[in-house]
Scaffold this active site. Structure first.
Site, PDB file in Angstrom:
ATOM      1  N   ASP A  65       0.826  -1.199   0.000  1.00 24.93           N
ATOM      2  CA  ASP A  65       0.000   0.000   0.000  1.00 24.93           C
ATOM      3  C   ASP A  65       0.868   1.258   0.000  1.00 24.93           C
ATOM      4  O   ASP A  65       0.494   2.267  -0.598  1.00 24.93           O
ATOM      5  CB  ASP A  65      -0.931  -0.004   1.213  1.00 24.93           C
ATOM      6  CG  ASP A  65      -1.831   1.220   1.249  1.00 24.93           C
ATOM      7  OD1 ASP A  65      -2.516   1.482   0.248  1.00 24.93           O
ATOM      8  OD2 ASP A  65      -1.835   1.935   2.276  1.00 24.93           O
ATOM      9  N   ASP A  68       2.889   1.309  -3.744  1.00 29.88           N
ATOM     10  CA  ASP A  68       2.228   1.649  -5.014  1.00 29.88           C
ATOM     11  C   ASP A  68       2.415   3.116  -5.379  1.00 29.88           C
ATOM     12  O   ASP A  68       2.634   3.463  -6.540  1.00 29.88           O
ATOM     13  CB  ASP A  68       0.747   1.256  -5.008  1.00 29.88           C
ATOM     14  CG  ASP A  68      -0.063   1.898  -3.892  1.00 29.88           C
ATOM     15  OD1 ASP A  68       0.498   2.689  -3.099  1.00 29.88           O
ATOM     16  OD2 ASP A  68      -1.264   1.597  -3.790  1.00 29.88           O
ATOM     17  N   ASP A  85      -6.508   3.236  -5.036  1.00 27.66           N
ATOM     18  CA  ASP A  85      -5.777   3.062  -3.782  1.00 27.66           C
ATOM     19  C   ASP A  85      -6.671   3.321  -2.573  1.00 27.66           C
ATOM     20  O   ASP A  85      -6.713   2.518  -1.640  1.00 27.66           O
ATOM     21  CB  ASP A  85      -4.571   3.993  -3.771  1.00 27.66           C
ATOM     22  CG  ASP A  85      -3.766   3.885  -2.484  1.00 27.66           C
ATOM     23  OD1 ASP A  85      -3.290   2.775  -2.181  1.00 27.66           O
ATOM     24  OD2 ASP A  85      -3.618   4.897  -1.783  1.00 27.66           O
ATOM     25  N   ASP A  89      -8.095   0.632   0.237  1.00 29.24           N
ATOM     26  CA  ASP A  89      -7.827   0.859   1.655  1.00 29.24           C
ATOM     27  C   ASP A  89      -9.103   0.741   2.480  1.00 29.24           C
ATOM     28  O   ASP A  89      -9.133   0.079   3.523  1.00 29.24           O
ATOM     29  CB  ASP A  89      -7.211   2.248   1.874  1.00 29.24           C
ATOM     30  CG  ASP A  89      -5.748   2.320   1.498  1.00 29.24           C
ATOM     31  OD1 ASP A  89      -5.128   1.256   1.289  1.00 29.24           O
ATOM     32  OD2 ASP A  89      -5.223   3.439   1.412  1.00 29.24           O
TER      33      ASP A  89
END
Length: 200
Positions: A65, A68, A85, A89
């Site tokens: 995470d 990226d 993203d 999350d």
């Protein structure tokens, strides 16, 4: 709260690794997807009764995470990448409390409260980001991000530490969830108060 302290320490090695991966042809969205998949593996591992083992995919997912964005900065950032993203999350953050409710029905009420607190805090986070974009507000205090958001008592670092504690101490899920949920609500109220002072 800790993100702005952690970012200067973790960003340089992440950026180096991100450049290396980008040079091999790895895409930022591919890293996001891999991190998302590992996060769901962690949630399933918790749900089937092995929260300790869930630490491995959970921590790996959080590493990806952070990675990226580094890959994106080394190649090309896109609005869809930022959108993907944050979506991944939020799904991950919801999957972990849900997994603990599946693990033990006694966890259902504290898990529901925790999910409510995440929801309330998430809306304060995303709503502010929309208004900040409209007004052209930006900041790199939490690192280079696709979305600008106000800092809070609980951010990504604190949530990862919390999830690690849940995996290490699953028998204490209820008190940990109630406590963290209250702090999430406090963070949301503080963000709303901050937004009121900045956006009126």
């Amino acid at each position: 709260m800790l993100d702005r302290l952690i970012r200067p320490l973790i960003d340089p090695p992440l950026n180096r690794l991100g450049r290396t991966l980008a040079n091999t042809g790895v895409s930022a969205n591919g890293v996001t997807g891999a991190g998302f998949a590992l996060g769901l593996v962690a949630a399933v591992t918790i749900a089937v009764g092995a929260p300790g083992w869930a630490l491995l995919p959970l921590l790996a997912s959080r590493l990806l995470d952070g990675l990226d964005g580094a890959v994106a900065r080394a190649t090309r950032t896109t609005d869809f990448g930022g959108y993907l993203d944050i979506w991944c999350d939020f799904v991950f953050y919801g999957a972990v409390p849900f997994a603990f409710a599946v693990l033990d029905p006694a966890n259902a009420l504290p898990a529901a409260f925790l999910l409510l607190a995440f929801y309330v805090n998430g809306t304060s986070f995303l709503g502010y980001s929309i208004m900040a974009e409209k007004r052209g507000l930006t900041s790199q205090a939490q690192g280079v991000k696709s979305l600008y958001y106000s800092a809070g008592l609980l951010e990504g670092t604190e949530t990862i530490v919390f999830f690690v504690l849940l995996c290490l101490l699953p028998g204490l899920f209820a008190p940990l969830a109630w406590g963290f949920g209250v702090l999430c609500l406090f963070t949301a109220v503080a963000r709303v108060a901050n937004a009121r002072s900045l956006l009126t």
